[in-house]
Write an enzyme that holds these catalytic residues in place. Structure first.
Site, short mmCIF file in Angstrom:
data_model
loop_
_atom_site.label_atom_id
_atom_site.label_comp_id
_atom_site.label_asym_id
_atom_site.label_seq_id
_atom_site.Cartn_x
_atom_site.Cartn_y
_atom_site.Cartn_z
N GLN A 1 14.79 -0.01 -17.51
CA GLN A 1 15.71 -0.28 -18.63
C GLN A 1 16.02 1.30 -19.63
OE1 GLN A 1 17.76 -2.18 -20.19
NE2 GLN A 1 17.46 -3.91 -18.92
N SER A 2 16.15 2.06 -18.33
CA SER A 2 16.45 3.68 -18.72
C SER A 2 17.71 3.90 -19.48
CB SER A 2 16.25 4.49 -17.67
OG SER A 2 16.78 5.87 -17.95
#
Length: 339
Positions: free
Chosen positions: A78-79
């Site tokens: 979930q960068s």
């Protein structure tokens, strides 16, 4: 004169971000200190924006000059960073390869299909999931991705995690400090403290250099969200030193000017505590300001706790640097199914 005058900048943001007073959050914390936010979460029309775009504005000119055709970067599943690299690549007409390592021990069924990674794929990036765990250092998976682009006949441009250890990675947040100083003149006061989340280091590192030019670097309070304090502090130190030299700051930044609070990173990187979730809810319910469980929720938790403990002297004006990250909430939907 700006420390950034000699550096080329490729505009990816709208310009200076607004500073907003948060009266209801201020009241909820007892009213003894005034809370403000600088809204870098609202800084661009590119895929919901965020702090990485400030950094990328100073990296893109070098990428274009290199003749590259593919941006290659790395982050967690979930960068926010890989979302912003994908957005930048789409905007400037390059291809994009991003490594998404399993940095977070979080097992929501949709974690790798929603939020940041969904948007990254939607913008055409080649998103490659890798099982490796959390580490802010240089990763073999990223180096392998760079090599794979070369092997396929492409010309990669390497952007490390968070754009942080890139030679120009700290410049954007030197600019943040200069921007705040200009806005303070219009506001008629100077902020006593600036609160910012820190993990890979160049956001706080750049701020420290920028505020060091104003002899206020020690008022930048980094809230660690990495859970690897010494590694993060060492990386911030390296970024501060390299960026200071790059912009010709004219002095060394002292060790006591690098302030990082480790008290809110628990239980692990990317995993919110109940106190983090309470902070996320308080910001949302008082100011409709959305923070995420990985970064901004923890820096919000830190600011709230420090205010309640009396860390900030009465009458202080505190600036919360909102770096973005709301898309990650989608990967943590179970925590917030009831609000």
């Amino acid at each position: 004169m700006s420390l950034l005058e000699k550096f080329e900048r490729y505009p990816l943001t709208f310009g200076p971000t607004p500073i907003e007073h948060l009266p209801r959050l201020t009241a909820a914390l007892g009213g003894k200190v005034d809370i403000y936010a600088k809204r870098d979460d609202c800084n661009s029309g590119l895929a919901m924006g965020g702090n990485k775009l400030r950094k990328l504005e100073y990296i893109v000119p070098d990428a274009i000059a290199s003749g590259a055709d593919t941006l290659v970067s790395i982050g967690g599943v979930q960068s926010n960073h890989t979302r912003m690299v994908a957005a930048t690549a789409a905007k400037i007409g390059m291809k994009c390869v991003v490594i998404q390592e399993k940095w977070v021990p979080h097992y929501d069924a949709v974690y790798d299909r929603v939020g940041n990674i969904l948007m990254t794929k939607l913008m055409g990036a080649d998103s490659r999931l890798v099982e490796d765990g959390f580490d802010i250092g240089i990763r073999k998976s990223w180096e392998d991705a760079i090599q794979s682009v070369e092997d396929a006949g492409g010309k990669p441009y390497a952007i490390p995690a968070g754009a942080s250890v890139h030679k120009f990675g700290g410049l954007g947040y030197v600019g943040f400090a200069e921007e705040v100083a200009a806005q303070e003149k219009d506001l008629g006061f100077i902020f006593d403290y600036i609160i910012v989340c820190v993990v890979t280091g160049s956001t706080q590192g750049g701020m420290i250099v920028g505020f060091a030019a104003l002899d206020r670097a020690d008022r930048v309070i980094g809230i660690d969200a990495s859970g690897t304090l010494q590694q993060t502090r060492d990386q911030v130190r390296k970024i501060v030193d390299a960026t200071s030299e790059l912009v010709n700051l004219g002095r060394s930044v002292r060790e006591d000017e690098i302030v990082i609070n480790p008290d809110y990173a628990y239980p692990a990187y990317g995993v919110p505590s109940e106190e983090t979730n309470e902070a996320i809810r308080l910001a949302a319910r008082t100011e409709a300001m959305i923070t995420d469980p990985v970064y901004e929720g923890k820096s919000m938790q830190g600011m709230i706790d420090l205010a309640r403990k009396g860390f900030f002297p009465e009458g202080s004006k505190v600036l919360y640097a909102h770096l973005g990250g709301a898309p990650a909430l989608n990967g943590y939907s179970y925590y917030y199914k009831d609000g």
